[in-house]
Design an enzyme around this catalytic site. Structure first.
Site, PDB file in Angstrom:
ATOM      1  N   ARG A 145       0.605  -1.060   0.181  1.00 21.44           N
ATOM      2  CA  ARG A 145       0.182  -0.454   0.143  1.00 21.44           C
ATOM      3  C   ARG A 145       0.655   1.163   0.136  1.00 21.44           C
ATOM      4  NH1 ARG A 145      -3.968  -2.553   3.640  1.00 21.44           N
ATOM      5  NH2 ARG A 145      -3.886  -4.772   3.078  1.00 21.44           N
ATOM      6  N   ASP A 230      -2.933   3.664   3.947  1.00 18.44           N
ATOM      7  CA  ASP A 230      -3.193   2.609   4.643  1.00 18.44           C
ATOM      8  C   ASP A 230      -4.170   1.091   3.246  1.00 18.44           C
ATOM      9  OD1 ASP A 230      -3.994   3.428   6.421  1.00 18.44           O
ATOM     10  OD2 ASP A 230      -4.669   1.591   7.426  1.00 18.44           O
ATOM     11  N   ASN A 231      -4.813   2.102   3.164  1.00 16.74           N
ATOM     12  CA  ASN A 231      -6.467   1.059   1.907  1.00 16.74           C
ATOM     13  C   ASN A 231      -5.700   1.998   0.612  1.00 16.74           C
ATOM     14  OD1 ASN A 231      -7.531   0.597   4.463  1.00 16.74           O
ATOM     15  ND2 ASN A 231      -8.938   1.867   4.849  1.00 16.74           N
TER      16      ASN A 231
END
Length: 568
Positions: A145, A230-231
């Site tokens: 990511r 982080d997504n």
């Protein structure tokens, strides 16, 4: 592998629940950081996902496989590393739905549930409940990511948090080499002798992929819900399905995540938030890619790529296949504005437009208008949508506080939230006087106005083709392969979850079958019936649950009870 299907399934369940490790697997959890809701959160990492390894496909493609919900990892913090049936079914169905819509995504291979239970407070309101533990097998070329590169971040000026690998530029170089040579081999090849140029080409490519991905989301009304760094996938996939939602009634400010109080990740904010996230990735690549280079790339490429891809996709959704005119962008925004003021169902209105034609005769036009306005919210539905959410006394107290003590007000509320509530109060009081007939004639007037503009635009297409019938056939074909009939609406997922929680998984399979063919009429659709012996004991309970909520067809706009569904 076992020859007998039942034994094979039992064996598969052992592997895909994490109770038996496949030969050659080296389980590991991924360490990453992230900006969550705009603030740097420091080290996060896979708290519930376990990487098993890579599988090489027949064409040499690499697939990383991981189990989500298989238990504690080094990054679970205070949690138990488990996922529950409810969230696992949502992830399983949505990642497959997105794939079949043609949107880049991670995939779900299996979903294994168990009799073990964990306690979850779904709405964070002090009402915990016991839920079944469930494990999903996730598949993607990589799960790296943007946040994976934030592990090098020095102490953040606002939160004081830092990444676990500050000053380890050697690891950053290793990660960039791995990501670019493995997932962007053509870039590695073209710039093998100049690292800065190579890294710039990689950043340009992930910028464009991200812009195109968000444009695809906007065109199907998909809201991710938690667009933290982080997504965000380093190869431009939709990743991490949590409190996502497909928009039903078109509302540009739609928020699908019940815990996103400030609306940071609302539908209309997604494009700018993803651009902001790319800015954070750019910061994380320094010194291997100087900021002045990456920031210039971001400014040059992102908005232009988003606008271009969004308009290309919208032209297909409207069947504008012959000409690309400057005015098309205005036609699209006027369509969305009409959808907004008439509270139209985003998916169903686009789907209906293919049955409109330039030379439609007056009686058929009236029928078409009737059908179109039936996809707009009723007075009753609008009352539910605009029901004020604050106690009137609380609202007047907040308004007084905003005047008398702005500093204190800033700590407990936002101007935007108060304005939204005032708008709700105003709309709700107007609705008390509105009759169904008034609403219908108002909606018809709005749609007539827009359809006239659409007719004129389609007329311009016809003037540029030799054969109008062949053009119309192509137009309808293009529209029907870009406007889905079936999406994973929250109420459809909820019906499947409730049946599954009662032991009947047939509804999950039915929904999966439909989502695998989102653009097709379901004429040949056969509902899955479970093996009688396998699920007889729980079927009665499931039938009761289903009957309490009358079944809608899978492409209906949501029933009234769906307005109460809240995903956090």
């Amino acid at each position: 592998p076992a020859a007998d299907p039942a034994a094979a399934e039992a064996e598969a369940a052992l592997f895909f629940s994490g109770n038996r490790v496949p030969a050659g697997a080296e389980p590991a959890a991924h360490c990453y950081c992230g900006h969550q809701f705009g603030s740097f959160a420091g080290q996060l990492g896979d708290g519930a996902a376990m990487y098993l390894g890579e599988v090489l496909g027949p064409g040499g493609e690499r697939w990383e496989i991981q189990l989500k919900g298989a238990g504690i990892t080094p990054f679970s913090r205070q949690a138990d590393g488990r996922k529950v049936l409810r969230s696992s079914i949502r992830e399983f169905l949505c990642s497959e739905a997105m794939f079949h819509l043609g949107i880049p995504t991670t995939r779900a291979g299996t979903c294994v549930t168990s009799d073990s239970r964990v306690v979850r407070d779904i709405f964070y309101d002090g009402n915990p409940k016991n839920e079944r533990c469930t494990v999903v097998l996730r598949i993607a070329s990589t799960f790296i990511r943007f946040g994976s590169f934030e592990i090098f971040k020095p102490p953040d000026e606002y939160t004081g948090r830092k990444g676990p690998s500050v000053d380890r530029n050697d690891i950053r170089i290793q990660m960039l080499d791995y990501v670019i040579s493995t997932f962007y081999p053509e870039i590695q090849e073209a710039y093998s002798d100049n690292t800065i140029q190579r890294n710039a080409a990689f950043f340009r490519e992930i910028t464009k992929r991200t812009a195109r991905l968000v444009a695809e989301w906007q065109c199907v009304g998909f809201c991710h819900g938690v667009l933290n760094t982080d997504n965000m996938s380093i190869v431009g996939l939709t990743i991490d399905y949590g409190p996502f939602g497909f928009m039903d009634r078109y509302d540009p400010e739609h928020i699908c995540n019940g815990s996103d109080n400030a609306g940071r990740y609302a539908y209309n904010k997604q494009p700018e938030v993803c651009k902001w996230n790319l800015g954070k990735l750019a910061e994380a690549l320094v010194p291997e890619l100087p900021l002045e280079i990456s920031q210039l790339i971001l400014e040059e490429e992102y908005d232009a790529e988003f606008e271009k891809h969004y308009l290309q996709k919208m032209r297909k959704k409207l069947g504008l296949i012959q000409l690309e005119l400057e005015e098309d962008s205005k036609l699209v925004s006027e369509l969305l504005e009409t959808m907004h003021v008439t509270a139209g169902d985003f998916t169903n209105i686009f789907y209906l437009l293919s049955s409109f034609s330039v030379d439609i005769d007056p009686s058929k036009f009236e029928d078409f208008l009737e059908e179109l306005t039936s996809q707009c919210a009723s007075v009753e539905e609008l009352k539910v949508a605009f029901k004020p959410q604050m106690d009137p006394r609380q609202l007047s107290m907040m308004l007084m506080l905003a005047q008398s003590n702005p500093q204190l007000f800033a700590l407990i509320g936002t101007k935007a939230n108060i304005n939204k509530e005032l708008e709700r109060v105003e709309q709700f009081s107007k609705l008390q006087q509105l009759t169904a007939d008034d609403l219908l004639s108002r909606n018809k007037r709005h749609w007539k106005e827009w359809l006239e503009k659409y007719r004129i635009r389609l007329q311009k297409e016809i003037e540029n083709v030799g054969n109008a019938d062949a053009w119309n056939t192509d137009r309808v074909k293009v529209m029907n392969s870009n406007n889905p009939k079936y999406i994973l609406r929250n109420y459809i997922a909820q019906n499947a979850i409730e049946a599954a929680e009662n032991g009947d998984f047939s509804e999950v399979r039915n929904v999966l079958k439909l989502l695998e063919h989102p653009f097709q009429e379901a004429e040949g659709f056969q509902e899955v019936k479970e093996d009688a012996e396998e699920e007889e004991a729980t079927a009665t309970a499931a039938v009761c649950a289903q009957e309490t909520r009358s079944r809608q067809s899978y492409c209906s706009k949501p029933p009234l009870w769906a307005a109460e569904l809240c995903v956090t």
